[in-house]
Design an enzyme around this catalytic site. Sequence first.
Site, PDB file in Angstrom:
ATOM      1  N   LYS A  10       0.828  -1.213   0.000  1.00  0.00           N
ATOM      2  CA  LYS A  10       0.000   0.000   0.000  1.00  0.00           C
ATOM      3  C   LYS A  10       0.857   1.256   0.000  1.00  0.00           C
ATOM      4  CE  LYS A  10      -0.971   1.685   3.715  1.00  0.00           C
ATOM      5  NZ  LYS A  10      -0.370   2.679   4.615  1.00  0.00           N
ATOM      6  N   TYR A 424      -4.849   5.106   4.323  1.00  0.00           N
ATOM      7  CA  TYR A 424      -5.549   4.876   3.070  1.00  0.00           C
ATOM      8  C   TYR A 424      -4.549   4.551   1.970  1.00  0.00           C
ATOM      9  CZ  TYR A 424      -4.127   9.459   1.208  1.00  0.00           C
ATOM     10  OH  TYR A 424      -3.398  10.527   0.731  1.00  0.00           O
ATOM     11  N   CYS A 425      -5.053   3.888   0.910  1.00  0.00           N
ATOM     12  CA  CYS A 425      -4.234   3.612  -0.265  1.00  0.00           C
ATOM     13  C   CYS A 425      -4.921   4.232  -1.469  1.00  0.00           C
ATOM     14  CB  CYS A 425      -4.022   2.111  -0.441  1.00  0.00           C
ATOM     15  SG  CYS A 425      -5.518   1.187  -0.783  1.00  0.00           S
ATOM     16  N   ALA A 426      -4.736   3.687  -2.647  1.00  0.00           N
ATOM     17  CA  ALA A 426      -5.279   4.298  -3.859  1.00  0.00           C
ATOM     18  C   ALA A 426      -6.798   4.351  -3.851  1.00  0.00           C
ATOM     19  CB  ALA A 426      -4.804   3.534  -5.091  1.00  0.00           C
ATOM     20  N   ARG A 428      -8.756   2.673  -0.918  1.00  0.00           N
ATOM     21  CA  ARG A 428      -9.338   2.144   0.311  1.00  0.00           C
ATOM     22  C   ARG A 428      -8.946   2.912   1.562  1.00  0.00           C
ATOM     23  NH1 ARG A 428      -6.747  -3.489  -0.118  1.00  0.00           N
ATOM     24  NH2 ARG A 428      -5.471  -2.391  -1.641  1.00  0.00           N
TER      25      ARG A 428
END
Length: 479
Positions: A10, A424-426, A428
């Site tokens: 992530k 958070y990631c791209a 989520r």
Amino acid sequence: MMKYLQKIGKSLMLPVAVLPAAGILYGIGYWIDPSGWGANSVLAAFFIKAASAIIDQIPILFAIGVSVGMAKDHDGTSALAGLVSFLMITTLLSSGAVAMYKGVDVSEVPAAFSKISNAFIGILAGVIGSSCYNRFKDTKLPDWLAFFSGKRCVAIVTAGASIITAAILYFVWPLIFAALVAFGTAIIGLGPVGSGIYAMLNRALIPLGLHHALNAVFWFDTAGINDLGLFWSGADGAVKGVTGQYMTGFFPVMMFGLPAGALAMYHTAKDTKKKEAAALLMAGALASFFTGITEPLEFAFMFMAPGLYLVHAALTGVSAIICTLLPFRIGFNFSAGLVDWILSFKAPMAVNPWILIPIGLVFGVIYYVIFRIVILKFDLKTPGRADDEEEDEGAVLANDDFTSIASLVLAGLGGKENIKELDYCATRIRAEINDYTQVDEKAIKKAGVAGIIRPSKTTVQVIVGPKVQFVHDELKKML
């Protein structure tokens, strides 16, 4: 361990997000001077050199990005620590330094040390930097050393940890490098089949977040393949008609296959759920087609219908095999979407980019037919086919009311007291929670999110989509 590896994956999204800038600059430069690659135009050379400033420093970007991404509060001190670690390891293990340690000529130093500045070492440095930051950022020292207390001691501790790591790598790195080269060589030796195996594993590892480690072997210079860098630079080692083979096969899937699969899921959705399914699937299909960002769409069915996801992974491998067999090479800097396809037309190693259209259309038909048959045959619970539930109400992401969305998500996660860590990631929101019984999935769904994943009792992932950063920022304010 798996959870830790997922967090590393992530964290890599931060430096990866820089690559589109390089793609745009490369694209402009090669359009201006498609034959000389900058040699015949000062303006083209300016753009190409600007792009290479990013691509050539991928290891450093990884070191900084992973270090920031894995720091508990994403403080800039962690970025400095990751950079310190990378500089120390690569300097201590450079060919010249190793030659001095051994008392031999540089030409006698193992080839592994000439490749010490690579994506793998960048990731390792990022892990070291973030670990030292998380562990020592609140350290209190005696008064006579008080100046070095807290965050000021992080870089110092990181330097010590990096020296120890470099000492270990002095003996271990040649073995690791040999294994990576052997794996890459074995795949290359399999020709088109090897490309297919790689592409299939790339998709299959996404749920675990381990695909980035695999990509580092083939796309970057970890094991001497450097498919991405050579495709755009045309530097020594690039071979017309070969370079780009580990990227080309993704385009038919991401631009045509997955959107067609989304259409199949929409057509097989229940009539009462079609509108709801369309909103989710259309957004994911558009993201996949234009940018090559597939997570919003893949996560929409990955856990609901894992068998269908395995079919998708296998079809990606088939696409790579076919594309490798054809006189067809295109590449990307970010992902296999429309933008990168257009930019790669004038790339030095591009071969017949137009072939994507007929291949993509064929794969679109294949995906649609196979997805539809598999969904109906095995009654898979893809979007719009789950058991009927009470219609969700509440904020919708399309309204961009991020405060309202964040409020609903926070309430569904059990409130501030139930959240230990938020990230958070791209696509989520990732939350570490104290009590899993306090999580109300129905309440979270009222925010209009794409879905909820619960990998463990202490982890909740809320699939938001490309606007995830804005929801996350609102949540951080509320916390």
